[in-house]
Write a protein that holds these residues in place. Structure first.
Motif, mmCIF file in Angstrom:
data_model
loop_
_atom_site.group_PDB
_atom_site.id
_atom_site.type_symbol
_atom_site.label_atom_id
_atom_site.label_comp_id
_atom_site.label_asym_id
_atom_site.label_seq_id
_atom_site.Cartn_x
_atom_site.Cartn_y
_atom_site.Cartn_z
ATOM 1 N N ILE A 39 -0.740 -2.351 3.318
ATOM 2 C CA ILE A 39 -0.720 -3.107 4.563
ATOM 3 C C ILE A 39 0.114 -2.297 5.547
ATOM 4 C CG2 ILE A 39 -1.136 -5.382 3.590
ATOM 5 C CD1 ILE A 39 1.886 -5.898 3.609
ATOM 6 N N GLY A 40 0.138 -2.674 6.790
ATOM 7 C CA GLY A 40 0.747 -1.865 7.836
ATOM 8 C C GLY A 40 2.247 -1.989 7.966
ATOM 9 N N ALA A 77 2.700 -2.552 -0.019
ATOM 10 C CA ALA A 77 1.375 -2.864 -0.539
ATOM 11 C C ALA A 77 1.385 -4.337 -0.947
ATOM 12 C CB ALA A 77 1.046 -1.978 -1.738
ATOM 13 N N VAL A 78 0.237 -4.995 -0.791
ATOM 14 C CA VAL A 78 0.125 -6.399 -1.180
ATOM 15 C C VAL A 78 -0.528 -6.453 -2.557
ATOM 16 C CG1 VAL A 78 -2.097 -6.775 -0.021
ATOM 17 C CG2 VAL A 78 -0.581 -8.704 -0.425
ATOM 18 N N SER A 79 0.038 -7.282 -3.412
ATOM 19 C CA SER A 79 -0.476 -7.479 -4.768
ATOM 20 C C SER A 79 -1.489 -8.610 -4.766
ATOM 21 C CB SER A 79 0.691 -7.813 -5.700
ATOM 22 O OG SER A 79 0.229 -8.402 -6.882
ATOM 23 N N VAL A 88 6.257 0.540 -2.276
ATOM 24 C CA VAL A 88 5.576 1.571 -3.055
ATOM 25 C C VAL A 88 5.764 2.920 -2.375
ATOM 26 C CG1 VAL A 88 3.314 2.279 -3.959
ATOM 27 C CG2 VAL A 88 3.867 -0.152 -3.780
ATOM 28 N N ASP A 89 5.824 3.980 -3.159
ATOM 29 C CA ASP A 89 5.903 5.339 -2.612
ATOM 30 C C ASP A 89 4.680 5.572 -1.731
ATOM 31 O OD1 ASP A 89 5.420 8.199 -2.318
ATOM 32 O OD2 ASP A 89 6.962 8.495 -3.839
ATOM 33 N N PHE A 96 -6.816 -0.052 0.749
ATOM 34 C CA PHE A 96 -6.132 -0.503 1.964
ATOM 35 C C PHE A 96 -7.029 -1.452 2.722
ATOM 36 C CE2 PHE A 96 -8.308 3.443 2.732
ATOM 37 C CZ PHE A 96 -8.967 3.262 3.935
ATOM 38 N N ILE A 97 -6.429 -2.172 3.629
ATOM 39 C CA ILE A 97 -7.194 -3.107 4.444
ATOM 40 C C ILE A 97 -6.845 -2.879 5.913
ATOM 41 C CG2 ILE A 97 -5.493 -4.945 4.089
ATOM 42 C CD1 ILE A 97 -7.945 -6.897 4.167
#
Length: 170
Positions: A39-40, A77-79, A88-89, A96-97
């Protein structure tokens, strides 16, 4: 893609990486993803989305974000399992979205600046436009047009100095 590659892709095809400004938007993102997705959000204190909007909502998983990782390598990042966010690295490859803004509102800005250059010179005007364009893109704006407008037949004009008004005691 890595987070930076994903952001570049989203900006070239849509608007930007998706942002979740509230619970509802976070649920919308979770409903369309099937794996861990970028995510952004990038750690520049986690304060702003990649589209430069302030972050006012979070949905971090327990013990997240990871405060040990270096800031330049931390992206969100979204789980899909819980819809929570993970630090996350940024170099990890994830799905991605992207988000797309459908209603575009025309905005006009007036800029005031000082310059010793002759701003009636076409080369100076072009150089200024290029510098403005680069700065806007650097700050996440990618779909815009810059143009000069004229007033009284001139693109640039000096504004008269305003006289300071004298104060009076009453």
């Amino acid at each position: 893609m890595t987070w930076h590659e994903a952001r570049t892709y989203c900006r070239s095809k849509y608007t930007d990486l998706a942002s979740a400004r509230n619970v509802s938007e976070n649920k919308d993102i979770r409903s369309v993803v099937t794996d861990s997705n970028w995510i952004g959000l990038h750690r520049d204190t986690w304060a702003y989305w990649s589209n430069q909007r302030p972050r006012t909502f979070t949905n971090w998983d327990e013990s997240q974000p990871n405060e040990i990782r270096q800031a330049e390598n931390s992206c969100a990042a979204v789980s899909t399992s819980a819809g929570t966010w993970w630090d996350v690295d940024c170099n990890t490859k994830n799905h991605f979205i992207c988000e797309k803004v459908y209603s575009r509102k025309k905005q006009t800005f007036k800029l005031k600046f000082r310059s010793e250059a002759d701003m009636n010179d076409a080369a100076a005007q072009q150089q200024l436009l290029e510098q403005l364009h680069a700065q806007l893109e650097k700050h996440g704006l990618s779909d815009f047009k810059l143009r000069w407008t004229q007033k009284d037949g001139q693109t640039f004009h000096k504004e008269p100095k305003k006289k300071k008004s004298e104060g009076s005691c009453g």
